[in-house]
Write a protein that holds these residues in place. Sequence first.
Motif, PDB file in Angstrom:
ATOM      1  N   HIS A 216      12.720   6.360  -6.612  1.00  0.00           N
ATOM      2  CA  HIS A 216      11.709   5.524  -6.847  1.00  0.00           C
ATOM      3  C   HIS A 216      10.509   6.353  -7.351  1.00  0.00           C
ATOM      4  CE1 HIS A 216      13.338   1.618  -5.032  1.00  0.00           C
ATOM      5  NE2 HIS A 216      13.726   2.513  -4.364  1.00  0.00           N
TER       6      HIS A 216
ATOM      7  N   GLU B 110      19.962  -1.980  -1.846  1.00  0.00           N
ATOM      8  CA  GLU B 110      20.378  -2.167  -3.012  1.00  0.00           C
ATOM      9  C   GLU B 110      21.414  -0.945  -3.332  1.00  0.00           C
ATOM     10  OE1 GLU B 110      16.743  -1.925  -5.013  1.00  0.00           O
ATOM     11  OE2 GLU B 110      16.151  -3.742  -4.787  1.00  0.00           O
TER      12      GLU B 110
ATOM     13  N   GLU C  96       4.835  -3.733  -5.748  1.00  0.00           N
ATOM     14  CA  GLU C  96       5.999  -3.250  -6.120  1.00  0.00           C
ATOM     15  C   GLU C  96       6.113  -3.869  -7.469  1.00  0.00           C
ATOM     16  OE1 GLU C  96       9.620  -3.026  -3.687  1.00  0.00           O
ATOM     17  OE2 GLU C  96       8.138  -3.914  -2.069  1.00  0.00           O
TER      18      GLU C  96
ATOM     19  N   LEU D  73      10.919   7.415  -0.225  1.00  0.00           N
ATOM     20  CA  LEU D  73      11.365   6.315  -1.468  1.00  0.00           C
ATOM     21  C   LEU D  73      11.418   7.282  -2.600  1.00  0.00           C
ATOM     22  CD1 LEU D  73       8.554   3.935  -0.862  1.00  0.00           C
ATOM     23  CD2 LEU D  73      10.879   3.387  -0.996  1.00  0.00           C
TER      24      LEU D  73
ATOM     25  N   SER E  71      15.484  -0.695  -0.663  1.00  0.00           N
ATOM     26  CA  SER E  71      16.274   0.053  -1.589  1.00  0.00           C
ATOM     27  C   SER E  71      17.555   0.698  -0.941  1.00  0.00           C
ATOM     28  CB  SER E  71      15.176   1.172  -1.719  1.00  0.00           C
ATOM     29  OG  SER E  71      15.702   2.547  -2.460  1.00  0.00           O
TER      30      SER E  71
END
Length: 106
Positions: free
Chosen positions: A84, A40, A104, A79, A37
Motif C-alpha cells: 500500500h 485480499e 482509504e 501496510l 489487506s
Amino acid sequence: MAVEHVTSSGNVFADLGLSDPEGRLVKSKLAAALQRSMGELGLTQTAASARMGMPQPKLSKILRGRFDGISEAYITDGLRKLGHDVEIWVRPRHEGIGAVRVLETA
C-alpha cells in the motif's frame, strides 16, 4: 423500561471517555485496513507477519485493537510492506486543535 439513547460523537473512544481517543481511532482504522489487506491477499497472520517483518504476536495484538506500545508509523509501515501507498498530509494551520483522519481509496 425506557432505554437511554445517546448520540455518538463519531468517535467511540471519545464516547467511552478513553485517553487519546483521536489516536485510538486512527490506529483502529489503520488496523482495519491491515486486516482487509490480509484478507485480499489471502494471508494468514503468520504469513503476513513474515512479509511485514513484524512478530506474529504483535500483529495479533494490533488486529485485536491492543495498541499499547504500537505507533501509527509501525502500522503504516506494515501496510507499506503489503504493497500500500500511505500518504500523510499536513494542511494549513487553523485555530484550535487539528484533526487526524484515515481515508482509504479503492
